[in-house]
Design an enzyme around this catalytic site. Structure first.
Site, PDB file in Angstrom:
ATOM      1  CG  HIS A  56      -3.880  43.742   5.912  1.00  0.00           C
ATOM      2  ND1 HIS A  56      -3.156  43.205   7.043  1.00  0.00           N
ATOM      3  CD2 HIS A  56      -4.337  43.115   5.260  1.00  0.00           C
ATOM      4  CE1 HIS A  56      -2.839  41.693   5.954  1.00  0.00           C
ATOM      5  NE2 HIS A  56      -3.883  41.863   5.320  1.00  0.00           N
ATOM      6  CG  HIS A  58      -6.359  42.067   2.583  1.00  0.00           C
ATOM      7  ND1 HIS A  58      -5.370  41.867   1.678  1.00  0.00           N
ATOM      8  CD2 HIS A  58      -7.200  42.867   1.914  1.00  0.00           C
ATOM      9  CE1 HIS A  58      -5.038  42.644   0.733  1.00  0.00           C
ATOM     10  NE2 HIS A  58      -6.550  43.390   0.513  1.00  0.00           N
ATOM     11  CG  ASP A  60      -5.656  36.808   4.022  1.00  0.00           C
ATOM     12  OD1 ASP A  60      -6.339  37.726   3.823  1.00  0.00           O
ATOM     13  OD2 ASP A  60      -4.450  36.192   4.058  1.00  0.00           O
ATOM     14  CG  HIS A  61      -4.780  39.275   7.543  1.00  0.00           C
ATOM     15  ND1 HIS A  61      -3.218  38.860   8.054  1.00  0.00           N
ATOM     16  CD2 HIS A  61      -4.770  39.129   5.985  1.00  0.00           C
ATOM     17  CE1 HIS A  61      -2.648  38.629   6.689  1.00  0.00           C
ATOM     18  NE2 HIS A  61      -3.337  38.442   5.443  1.00  0.00           N
ATOM     19  CG  HIS A 115      -0.557  43.556   1.609  1.00  0.00           C
ATOM     20  ND1 HIS A 115      -1.012  43.280   0.539  1.00  0.00           N
ATOM     21  CD2 HIS A 115      -1.927  43.477   2.574  1.00  0.00           C
ATOM     22  CE1 HIS A 115      -1.975  42.112   0.943  1.00  0.00           C
ATOM     23  NE2 HIS A 115      -2.603  42.786   2.049  1.00  0.00           N
ATOM     24  CG  ASP A 134      -0.696  40.041   4.022  1.00  0.00           C
ATOM     25  OD1 ASP A 134      -0.109  39.099   5.623  1.00  0.00           O
ATOM     26  OD2 ASP A 134      -1.930  40.111   4.009  1.00  0.00           O
ATOM     27  CG  HIS A 172       0.040  35.304   3.546  1.00  0.00           C
ATOM     28  ND1 HIS A 172      -1.053  34.688   3.232  1.00  0.00           N
ATOM     29  CD2 HIS A 172      -0.363  36.119   4.061  1.00  0.00           C
ATOM     30  CE1 HIS A 172      -1.794  35.343   3.989  1.00  0.00           C
ATOM     31  NE2 HIS A 172      -1.725  36.191   4.017  1.00  0.00           N
TER      32      HIS A 172
HETATM   33 FE    FE Z   1      -3.291  38.268   3.888  1.00  0.00          FE
HETATM   34 ZN    ZN Z   2      -3.523  40.949   3.187  1.00  0.00          ZN
END
Ligand code: FE
Ligand code: ZN
Length: 256
Positions: A56, A58, A60-61, A115, A134, A172
């Site tokens: 996805h 985001h 942090d990915h 999410h 996530d 995570h």
């Molecule tokens: Fe994340």
């Molecule tokens: Zn995420």
């Protein structure tokens, strides 16, 4: 031979995964939080990066995609066609039902929106592993930033229907706080009590709790158990639909 999975802790509490096909020598990365630990793990194994699969949009990915493209020229980046506008430039855009390959092994793309809208998971049945980002997480699920509870319930239901021995590689290390919440909604579940004790012991020693086994999630993850009579009874919500019980649990977790 089955795919070899290497879990890479990144940033504060993210996980990325190297997925290596020993038959062809092909190596893929699932999600790209930061380049340093990923490059180090590749070097340690003597692997070259061939593929990046993104769950996805985001940051942090995906933050490391361009750095990894520079380090491994020709690396092929795959992500959701529904999210192309928010992902790094894709070489391959996929949607639910499409097949991705890592070397000789085929994986199925599953839409797991909730999410985010456009979140996808990758399931490799021959190696009994799924990468869920996530969406489904160890004892939890992602927060509903973009999708509805109904959408996430549908997504989790698809993952719950995979073979129970499937290894769930999620994004995570949130498991200890997920466990602390889970026991408040499902206090009389002995499997959950036992798993929480194991999680707390593992985290005290700094050990990762990801990946986890789908069978354990089915027995203990309150978000997957929203449809069970036991959890509905524990919450006094016997009259509610599965989806509404899920929405209620998600709200309780947001406020926990
Ligand atoms: Fe994340
Ligand atoms: Zn995420």
């Amino acid at each position: 031979m089955p795919l070899e999975i290497v879990t890479i802790p990144c940033l504060k509490d993210n996980y990325a995964f190297l997925v290596h096909d020993p038959d062809t020598g092909t190596t893929a990365l699932v999600d790209a939080p930061e380049p340093g630990p990923i490059e180090k793990a590749l070097d340690e194994h003597g692997w070259r990066l061939d593929e990046i699969l993104l769950t996805h949009h985001h940051d942090d990915h995906i933050a490391a995609v361009e750095a990894l493209r520079a380090l491994y020229p020709g690396v092929r980046v795959t992500g959701a066609s529904a999210d192309e506008r928010r992902l790094p430039a894709l070489d391959v855009a996929v949607k639910e039902g499409d097949t991705v390959t890592i070397g000789a092994e085929a994986g199925e793309v599953i839409d797991v929106s909730g999410h985010t809208v456009g979140h996808i998971a990758f399931h490799f049945p021959a190696s009994e592993v799924a990468f869920t980002g996530d969406s489904l997480m160890a004892l939890g699920c992602g927060r509903l930033f973009e999708g509805t509870a109904a959408m996430m319930w549908k997504s989790l239901s698809k993952l719950a229907a995979l073979p129970p021995e499937t290894l769930i590689c999620s994004g995570h290390e949130y498991t200890a706080s997920n466990a602390a919440f889970a026991v408040t909604v499902d206090p009389d579940n002995p499997a959950l009590t036992a798993r929480k004790a194991q999680i707390d012991a593992d985290r005290a020693k700094g050990r990762p709790t990801v990946p986890s086994r789908l069978s354990d999630e089915l027995a203990t993850n309150p978000f997957l158990r929203a449809s069970t009579p036991e959890l509905k009874a524990a919450l006094g919500s016997e009259a509610l639909s599965d989806e509404d019980v899920f929405a209620h649990i998600r709200k309780l977790k947001d406020e926990f």
